[in-house]
Design a protein around this motif. Sequence first.
Motif, PDB file in Angstrom:
ATOM      1  N   ASN A  67     -54.156 120.838 112.561  1.00 13.93           N
ATOM      2  CA  ASN A  67     -53.901 120.252 111.250  1.00 13.93           C
ATOM      3  C   ASN A  67     -54.790 119.030 111.010  1.00 13.93           C
ATOM      4  O   ASN A  67     -55.248 118.791 109.899  1.00 13.93           O
ATOM      5  CB  ASN A  67     -52.425 119.889 111.104  1.00 13.93           C
ATOM      6  CG  ASN A  67     -52.049 119.636 109.673  1.00 13.93           C
ATOM      7  OD1 ASN A  67     -52.712 120.104 108.761  1.00 13.93           O
ATOM      8  ND2 ASN A  67     -50.985 118.881 109.477  1.00 13.93           N
ATOM      9  N   THR A  68     -55.050 118.269 112.063  1.00 13.11           N
ATOM     10  CA  THR A  68     -55.921 117.109 111.963  1.00 13.11           C
ATOM     11  C   THR A  68     -57.335 117.540 111.592  1.00 13.11           C
ATOM     12  O   THR A  68     -57.981 116.919 110.748  1.00 13.11           O
ATOM     13  CB  THR A  68     -55.937 116.335 113.306  1.00 13.11           C
ATOM     14  OG1 THR A  68     -54.611 115.981 113.639  1.00 13.11           O
ATOM     15  CG2 THR A  68     -56.795 115.108 113.203  1.00 13.11           C
ATOM     16  N   GLN A 126     -56.947 111.683 103.404  1.00 13.47           N
ATOM     17  CA  GLN A 126     -57.288 110.723 104.446  1.00 13.47           C
ATOM     18  C   GLN A 126     -56.053 109.900 104.832  1.00 13.47           C
ATOM     19  O   GLN A 126     -55.842 109.609 106.010  1.00 13.47           O
ATOM     20  CB  GLN A 126     -58.416 109.804 103.981  1.00 13.47           C
ATOM     21  CG  GLN A 126     -59.015 108.983 105.078  1.00 13.47           C
ATOM     22  CD  GLN A 126     -60.310 108.336 104.642  1.00 13.47           C
ATOM     23  OE1 GLN A 126     -60.629 108.267 103.456  1.00 13.47           O
ATOM     24  NE2 GLN A 126     -61.061 107.846 105.602  1.00 13.47           N
ATOM     25  N   GLU A 127     -55.239 109.567 103.863  1.00 13.83           N
ATOM     26  CA  GLU A 127     -53.998 108.852 104.153  1.00 13.83           C
ATOM     27  C   GLU A 127     -53.057 109.722 104.993  1.00 13.83           C
ATOM     28  O   GLU A 127     -52.442 109.249 105.948  1.00 13.83           O
ATOM     29  CB  GLU A 127     -53.312 108.450 102.852  1.00 13.83           C
ATOM     30  CG  GLU A 127     -52.087 107.595 103.037  1.00 13.83           C
ATOM     31  CD  GLU A 127     -51.475 107.182 101.712  1.00 13.83           C
ATOM     32  OE1 GLU A 127     -50.235 107.239 101.609  1.00 13.83           O
ATOM     33  OE2 GLU A 127     -52.237 106.811 100.799  1.00 13.83           O
ATOM     34  N   GLN A 128     -52.974 111.014 104.658  1.00 16.81           N
ATOM     35  CA  GLN A 128     -52.148 111.935 105.461  1.00 16.81           C
ATOM     36  C   GLN A 128     -52.693 112.028 106.881  1.00 16.81           C
ATOM     37  O   GLN A 128     -51.923 112.083 107.849  1.00 16.81           O
ATOM     38  CB  GLN A 128     -52.139 113.326 104.837  1.00 16.81           C
ATOM     39  CG  GLN A 128     -51.297 113.457 103.605  1.00 16.81           C
ATOM     40  CD  GLN A 128     -51.364 114.869 103.019  1.00 16.81           C
ATOM     41  OE1 GLN A 128     -52.019 115.752 103.557  1.00 16.81           O
ATOM     42  NE2 GLN A 128     -50.683 115.058 101.915  1.00 16.81           N
ATOM     43  N   LEU A 129     -54.008 112.015 107.011  1.00 18.12           N
ATOM     44  CA  LEU A 129     -54.641 112.091 108.328  1.00 18.12           C
ATOM     45  C   LEU A 129     -54.308 110.866 109.160  1.00 18.12           C
ATOM     46  O   LEU A 129     -53.968 110.969 110.345  1.00 18.12           O
ATOM     47  CB  LEU A 129     -56.147 112.235 108.158  1.00 18.12           C
ATOM     48  CG  LEU A 129     -56.998 112.409 109.406  1.00 18.12           C
ATOM     49  CD1 LEU A 129     -56.656 113.716 110.092  1.00 18.12           C
ATOM     50  CD2 LEU A 129     -58.467 112.372 109.050  1.00 18.12           C
ATOM     51  N   TYR A 130     -54.368 109.684 108.552  1.00 17.06           N
ATOM     52  CA  TYR A 130     -54.036 108.458 109.277  1.00 17.06           C
ATOM     53  C   TYR A 130     -52.555 108.402 109.642  1.00 17.06           C
ATOM     54  O   TYR A 130     -52.199 107.927 110.713  1.00 17.06           O
ATOM     55  CB  TYR A 130     -54.406 107.225 108.465  1.00 17.06           C
ATOM     56  CG  TYR A 130     -55.894 106.976 108.388  1.00 17.06           C
ATOM     57  CD1 TYR A 130     -56.744 107.291 109.438  1.00 17.06           C
ATOM     58  CD2 TYR A 130     -56.443 106.396 107.261  1.00 17.06           C
ATOM     59  CE1 TYR A 130     -58.101 107.067 109.366  1.00 17.06           C
ATOM     60  CE2 TYR A 130     -57.810 106.169 107.168  1.00 17.06           C
ATOM     61  CZ  TYR A 130     -58.627 106.499 108.235  1.00 17.06           C
ATOM     62  OH  TYR A 130     -59.968 106.265 108.146  1.00 17.06           O
ATOM     63  N   ASN A 131     -51.696 108.895 108.785  1.00 21.66           N
ATOM     64  CA  ASN A 131     -50.271 108.907 109.076  1.00 21.66           C
ATOM     65  C   ASN A 131     -49.921 109.896 110.191  1.00 21.66           C
ATOM     66  O   ASN A 131     -48.952 109.701 110.912  1.00 21.66           O
ATOM     67  CB  ASN A 131     -49.455 109.226 107.824  1.00 21.66           C
ATOM     68  CG  ASN A 131     -49.468 108.111 106.832  1.00 21.66           C
ATOM     69  OD1 ASN A 131     -49.696 106.963 107.176  1.00 21.66           O
ATOM     70  ND2 ASN A 131     -49.231 108.436 105.569  1.00 21.66           N
ATOM     71  N   GLU A 132     -50.714 110.959 110.288  1.00 18.78           N
ATOM     72  CA  GLU A 132     -50.463 111.973 111.302  1.00 18.78           C
ATOM     73  C   GLU A 132     -50.895 111.517 112.684  1.00 18.78           C
ATOM     74  O   GLU A 132     -50.319 111.897 113.684  1.00 18.78           O
ATOM     75  CB  GLU A 132     -51.191 113.266 110.919  1.00 18.78           C
ATOM     76  CG  GLU A 132     -50.735 114.466 111.699  1.00 18.78           C
ATOM     77  CD  GLU A 132     -51.321 115.737 111.138  1.00 18.78           C
ATOM     78  OE1 GLU A 132     -52.250 116.251 111.766  1.00 18.78           O
ATOM     79  OE2 GLU A 132     -50.847 116.183 110.085  1.00 18.78           O
ATOM     80  N   GLU A 133     -51.939 110.694 112.733  1.00 21.73           N
ATOM     81  CA  GLU A 133     -52.469 110.243 114.039  1.00 21.73           C
ATOM     82  C   GLU A 133     -51.691 109.145 114.601  1.00 21.73           C
ATOM     83  O   GLU A 133     -50.777 108.728 114.749  1.00 21.73           O
ATOM     84  CB  GLU A 133     -53.904 109.749 113.893  1.00 21.73           C
ATOM     85  CG  GLU A 133     -54.867 110.842 113.610  1.00 21.73           C
ATOM     86  CD  GLU A 133     -56.289 110.335 113.441  1.00 21.73           C
ATOM     87  OE1 GLU A 133     -56.481 109.109 113.313  1.00 21.73           O
ATOM     88  OE2 GLU A 133     -57.184 111.147 113.403  1.00 21.73           O
ATOM     89  N   LEU A 148     -57.376 118.624 107.896  1.00 17.03           N
ATOM     90  CA  LEU A 148     -57.344 117.466 106.998  1.00 17.03           C
ATOM     91  C   LEU A 148     -58.676 116.721 107.009  1.00 17.03           C
ATOM     92  O   LEU A 148     -59.165 116.293 105.964  1.00 17.03           O
ATOM     93  CB  LEU A 148     -56.205 116.521 107.392  1.00 17.03           C
ATOM     94  CG  LEU A 148     -54.796 116.968 107.039  1.00 17.03           C
ATOM     95  CD1 LEU A 148     -53.777 115.993 107.619  1.00 17.03           C
ATOM     96  CD2 LEU A 148     -54.621 117.095 105.545  1.00 17.03           C
ATOM     97  N   SER A 149     -59.274 116.592 108.176  1.00 17.31           N
ATOM     98  CA  SER A 149     -60.569 115.922 108.277  1.00 17.31           C
ATOM     99  C   SER A 149     -61.642 116.691 107.504  1.00 17.31           C
ATOM    100  O   SER A 149     -62.476 116.089 106.814  1.00 17.31           O
ATOM    101  CB  SER A 149     -60.960 115.803 109.747  1.00 17.31           C
ATOM    102  OG  SER A 149     -62.227 115.232 109.876  1.00 17.31           O
TER     103      SER A 149
END
Length: 76
Positions: free
Chosen positions: A3-4, A69-76, A7-8
């Motif tokens: 998923n990361t 990008q916000e979803q990506l940062y929240n996921e990491e 999203l990236s």
Amino acid sequence: MKNTKVLSDKVTDYKRFAFILLALTVFMFIGLIVPNEGVTQNQTIILIVVSICSLASAFYFHRKAMKFQEQLYNEE
């Protein structure tokens, strides 16, 4: 992890779309500024409308990239 990566890739793609549309808008605005005797008023209006639509689309794609990008940062 998968998923990361998705999203990236979406962030990269939408940023590219926005940049390409922004570049297209710049070229269309330059076409408006450069004087040309063979251009009718209707063609000028169409070029203005297409330029505004292109700019709005670039803004939309940029906002969408920032959302992913916000979803990506929240996921990491």
